[in-house]
Design a protein around this motif. Structure first.
Motif, PDB file in Angstrom:
ATOM      1  N   VAL A  56       0.781  -0.594  -0.142  1.00  0.00           N
ATOM      2  CA  VAL A  56       0.010   0.191  -0.040  1.00  0.00           C
ATOM      3  C   VAL A  56       0.886   1.261  -0.340  1.00  0.00           C
ATOM      4  O   VAL A  56       2.398   1.406   0.663  1.00  0.00           O
ATOM      5  N   LEU A  57       0.314   2.539  -0.934  1.00  0.00           N
ATOM      6  CA  LEU A  57       0.839   3.678  -0.259  1.00  0.00           C
ATOM      7  C   LEU A  57       0.534   4.526   0.247  1.00  0.00           C
ATOM      8  O   LEU A  57      -0.609   5.482  -0.909  1.00  0.00           O
ATOM      9  N   GLU A  58       0.922   4.125   0.844  1.00  0.00           N
ATOM     10  CA  GLU A  58       0.339   5.133   2.176  1.00  0.00           C
ATOM     11  C   GLU A  58       0.729   6.687   2.274  1.00  0.00           C
ATOM     12  O   GLU A  58       1.488   6.684   1.297  1.00  0.00           O
ATOM     13  N   SER A  59      -0.290   7.411   3.116  1.00  0.00           N
ATOM     14  CA  SER A  59       0.011   9.218   2.687  1.00  0.00           C
ATOM     15  C   SER A  59       1.417   9.688   3.089  1.00  0.00           C
ATOM     16  O   SER A  59       2.039   9.053   4.086  1.00  0.00           O
ATOM     17  N   GLY A  60       2.093   9.932   2.447  1.00  0.00           N
ATOM     18  CA  GLY A  60       3.639  10.084   2.783  1.00  0.00           C
ATOM     19  C   GLY A  60       5.116   9.376   2.212  1.00  0.00           C
ATOM     20  O   GLY A  60       5.599  10.241   2.472  1.00  0.00           O
ATOM     21  N   MET A  61       4.366   8.301   1.390  1.00  0.00           N
ATOM     22  CA  MET A  61       5.324   7.667   0.498  1.00  0.00           C
ATOM     23  C   MET A  61       5.310   7.631  -0.600  1.00  0.00           C
ATOM     24  O   MET A  61       4.524   8.012  -1.558  1.00  0.00           O
ATOM     25  N   THR A  62       6.479   7.392  -0.863  1.00  0.00           N
ATOM     26  CA  THR A  62       7.031   6.797  -2.260  1.00  0.00           C
ATOM     27  C   THR A  62       6.549   5.720  -3.127  1.00  0.00           C
ATOM     28  O   THR A  62       7.308   4.564  -2.494  1.00  0.00           O
ATOM     29  N   LEU A  63       6.326   5.347  -4.587  1.00  0.00           N
ATOM     30  CA  LEU A  63       7.232   4.765  -5.314  1.00  0.00           C
ATOM     31  C   LEU A  63       7.903   4.998  -6.286  1.00  0.00           C
ATOM     32  O   LEU A  63       7.462   5.648  -6.493  1.00  0.00           O
ATOM     33  N   SER A  64       8.950   4.414  -6.310  1.00  0.00           N
ATOM     34  CA  SER A  64       9.713   5.013  -7.361  1.00  0.00           C
ATOM     35  C   SER A  64       9.924   3.462  -8.455  1.00  0.00           C
ATOM     36  O   SER A  64       9.943   2.962  -8.081  1.00  0.00           O
ATOM     37  N   LEU A  65       9.561   4.437 -10.002  1.00  0.00           N
ATOM     38  CA  LEU A  65       9.793   3.059 -10.764  1.00  0.00           C
ATOM     39  C   LEU A  65      11.129   3.705 -11.597  1.00  0.00           C
ATOM     40  O   LEU A  65      10.987   4.839 -11.836  1.00  0.00           O
ATOM     41  N   THR A  66      11.376   2.373 -11.667  1.00  0.00           N
ATOM     42  CA  THR A  66      12.863   3.038 -13.117  1.00  0.00           C
ATOM     43  C   THR A  66      12.737   2.282 -14.072  1.00  0.00           C
ATOM     44  O   THR A  66      12.192   1.119 -14.093  1.00  0.00           O
ATOM     45  N   GLY A  67      13.887   2.344 -15.039  1.00  0.00           N
ATOM     46  CA  GLY A  67      13.469   2.546 -16.442  1.00  0.00           C
ATOM     47  C   GLY A  67      12.325   2.132 -17.447  1.00  0.00           C
ATOM     48  O   GLY A  67      11.802   0.973 -18.387  1.00  0.00           O
ATOM     49  N   VAL A  68      11.322   3.642 -16.952  1.00  0.00           N
ATOM     50  CA  VAL A  68      10.331   4.140 -17.613  1.00  0.00           C
ATOM     51  C   VAL A  68      10.770   3.990 -19.254  1.00  0.00           C
ATOM     52  O   VAL A  68      11.150   5.438 -19.931  1.00  0.00           O
ATOM     53  N   THR A  69       9.743   4.215 -20.259  1.00  0.00           N
ATOM     54  CA  THR A  69       9.807   4.166 -21.698  1.00  0.00           C
ATOM     55  C   THR A  69       9.282   5.855 -21.869  1.00  0.00           C
ATOM     56  O   THR A  69       8.364   5.337 -21.808  1.00  0.00           O
TER      57      THR A  69
END
Length: 114
Positions: A56-69
């Motif tokens: 779960v992406l809670e408030s204040g958290m960050t999801l990092s995605l790498t290699g996005v075209t």
């Protein structure tokens, strides 16, 4: 003179290479938990995998995605109340941070329902 010619050749080669993949950080600054995040190239019909999986992406958290075209992407967010937000035609051209804020999330959910 050889150095200038070599530099020009390297510059020409670099400009002809495809755009580099981007790194995207999705930062949840809203009051709601985000339970699902999907990305799909805008020209495709399927959403693919949920990038949060069991997390779960809670408030204040960050999801990092790498290699996005780089290109045009559609994004689907589902919050803790199962409200859905779909953003269409989001341009990815460089690494950046996307903020999810209360007003933006509510407006997007209202527009998605229509």
């Amino acid at each position: 003179m050889q150095t200038l010619a070599t530099a020009f050749a390297v510059l020409t080669l670099l400009l002809s290479l495809p755009a580099h993949a981007a790194d995207i950080d999705v930062e949840n600054q809203s009051s709601w938990e985000i339970h699902e995040i999907y990305f799909s190239p805008s020209d495709e019909e399927n959403w693919g995998e949920d990038h949060l999986g069991e997390h779960v992406l809670e408030s204040g958290m960050t999801l990092s995605l790498t290699g996005v075209t780089p290109g045009e992407w559609d994004i689907r967010l589902v919050d803790e109340d199962e409200d859905v937000c779909v953003l269409q035609g989001v341009t990815v051209s460089a690494s950046e941070t996307w903020l999810i804020e209360d007003d933006d999330l509510v407006d997007c959910q209202a527009a998605t329902e229509e």
